[in-house]
Scaffold this active site. Structure first.
Site, PDB file in Angstrom:
ATOM      1  N   HIS A 154       0.742  -1.350  -0.121  1.00 59.83           N
ATOM      2  CA  HIS A 154       0.157  -0.061   0.067  1.00 59.83           C
ATOM      3  C   HIS A 154       0.852   1.328  -0.075  1.00 59.83           C
ATOM      4  O   HIS A 154       0.405   2.185   0.650  1.00 59.83           O
ATOM      5  CB  HIS A 154      -1.120  -0.135   1.343  1.00 59.83           C
ATOM      6  CG  HIS A 154      -2.297  -0.831   0.955  1.00 59.83           C
ATOM      7  ND1 HIS A 154      -2.710  -1.728   1.798  1.00 59.83           N
ATOM      8  CD2 HIS A 154      -3.024  -0.728  -0.175  1.00 59.83           C
ATOM      9  CE1 HIS A 154      -3.795  -2.275   1.498  1.00 59.83           C
ATOM     10  NE2 HIS A 154      -4.139  -1.578   0.083  1.00 59.83           N
TER      11      HIS A 154
ATOM     12  N   HIS B  77      -5.300  -3.834 -11.324  1.00 60.01           N
ATOM     13  CA  HIS B  77      -5.847  -3.485 -10.304  1.00 60.01           C
ATOM     14  C   HIS B  77      -7.415  -3.579 -10.303  1.00 60.01           C
ATOM     15  O   HIS B  77      -7.871  -3.123 -11.239  1.00 60.01           O
ATOM     16  CB  HIS B  77      -5.346  -2.194  -9.505  1.00 60.01           C
ATOM     17  CG  HIS B  77      -5.904  -1.669  -8.242  1.00 60.01           C
ATOM     18  ND1 HIS B  77      -6.825  -0.803  -8.274  1.00 60.01           N
ATOM     19  CD2 HIS B  77      -5.467  -2.159  -7.096  1.00 60.01           C
ATOM     20  CE1 HIS B  77      -7.289  -0.744  -6.866  1.00 60.01           C
ATOM     21  NE2 HIS B  77      -6.312  -1.428  -6.258  1.00 60.01           N
TER      22      HIS B  77
END
Length: 392
Positions: free
Chosen positions: A202, A302
């Site tokens: 992240h 993604h």
């Protein structure tokens, strides 16, 4: 726009609307584009936290750039939306352009009676492989992660991604680093060696911490380590790649080929991760994938959005020769989300079959949206307990 040019079989765009569905995790937002020939096309415009702003910009950009346009002029419309607002790019604008582009391909497919993937190069595979994310909501303990991982594998998935790092930012304390590694070890032990594991960073660590983690994670034979560094330090990604035994992935933060430019120029990653609902839709995703191929990089899009984006992404990647795998969160959403999106494709044994319906093949059930209005929830990824995503 030139009204003297011949018009395609979908007619001209006559109306654009937005709809938002509330869930326990986040709001899912959509754009629906209508034509004067009675057709409608849908696309996803979900923003993690800014659904109202994204919907408002979609409606404003429709007034400026879409009404009266021929949906088949996708390249011109893409450029008009991107460049016409002058202060272009960014997260909200990127999502709007991406969702509208999806809706245009939906319209074109419906007008021609073919699935959208037939308009983007056809297919080079019978099924699209997917991996599960979002499955680890709950207690951040190694045994809890292990049990949930076994459950996901039991549902047919052969690849899993997860963030074991809690609220870590910049650095990890010794205790948190050990706890995170214990979680990864427990998941690997639970699922065995035949399941691909991806660890999510992240974009949160400084270089020293990321460099230590690539060494710490070496024994677990990861399929990739995702975004270990913030993109403000993109020039150091290649340095980290040189130290890592596993591939490094990333790219979800970028919204078009221009924003990806430095990623490619610096050789930042091994695996590129554009998001169909953020990186420019069908029109742009194929260009990004082609540039990735030029740099010997594979593509693993993604997709942290709703099942509509999963189905649309299957169309978008069916013909990508350098596709690795597609992300999905479909296993963590409420049943009514599927009721709101009739036509979405199911995940079966870790893959999704090629679509057969014209366009994207998904409609929006307005009555379900009315029953589940936007929640406008916010969860802070750098706060303790973020991984529960508003679930207990």
């Amino acid at each position: 726009m030139d009204h003297d040019r011949p018009v395609g079989p979908a007619g001209r765009i006559s109306r654009v609307e937005t709809l938002t569905l509330g869930t326990a995790w986040r709001d899912f937002s959509y754009v629906r584009v209508h034509t004067d020939e009675g057709l409608s096309g849908v696309g996803e415009i979900t923003h993690p936290y800014r659904s109202r702003e994204t919907c408002l910009l979609t409606e404003a950009m429709a007034e400026r750039h879409l009404l009266g346009a021929d949906p088949f002029d996708v390249e011109e419309i893409w450029l008009r939306m991107y460049q016409g607002d002058f202060l272009r790019g960014g997260d909200i604008g990127g999502i709007v352009v991406s969702g509208v582009d999806q809706a245009l391909y939906d319209l074109m497919g419906k007008a021609l009676g073919v699935p959208a993937y037939r308009l983007t190069g056809g297919a080079c595979r019978d099924r699209v492989p997917v991996y599960a994310n979002g499955w680890y909501t709950g207690d951040r303990k190694p045994d809890a992660f292990a049990e949930r991982a076994k459950d996901v594998v039991g549902r047919g998935y052969t690849a899993l991604k997860f963030d074991p790092f809690g609220a870590g930012l910049g650095e990890l304390s010794r205790a948190e680093r050990i706890r995170s590694l214990d979680i990864v070890a427990a998941v690997r032990d639970a699922v065995g060696d035949d399941v691909d594991l991806m660890v999510e960073g992240h974009a949160r660590f400084n270089f020293a911490t990321a460099a230590r983690l690539v060494d710490d994670l070496r024994p677990f034979d990861l399929a990739w380590f995702e975004e270990p560094l913030p993109w403000t330090h993109i020039e150091r990604y290649a340095e980290l790649r040189a130290r890592a035994s596993m591939p490094i992935s990333g790219g979800e933060h970028f919204h078009n080929r221009y924003e990806f430019k430095q990623l490619f120029a610096t050789g930042a990653v091994d695996i590129v991760q554009p998001d169909l609902s953020m990186a420019g839709g069908f029109t742009e995703l194929r260009k990004i994938a082609a540039i990735a191929d030029l740099h010997a990089m594979s593509v693993a899009p993604h997709n942290s959005n709703s099942p509509l984006c999963t189905t649309a992404s299957v169309h978008a990647v069916a013909g990508l020769t350098n596709l690795k795998i597609l992300e999905t969160f479909d296993g963590m959403v409420e049943d009514y989300v599927f009721d709101a999106l009739p036509g979405v494709l199911p995940v079966v044994d870790g893959s999704v079959p090629l679509p057969t319906a014209p366009g994207i093949g998904v409609e929006l059930a307005d009555e379900v949206f009315a029953e589940h209005p936007p929640s406008h929830r916010f969860w802070n990824m750098f706060a303790d307990g973020w991984e529960k995503r508003n679930r207990t």
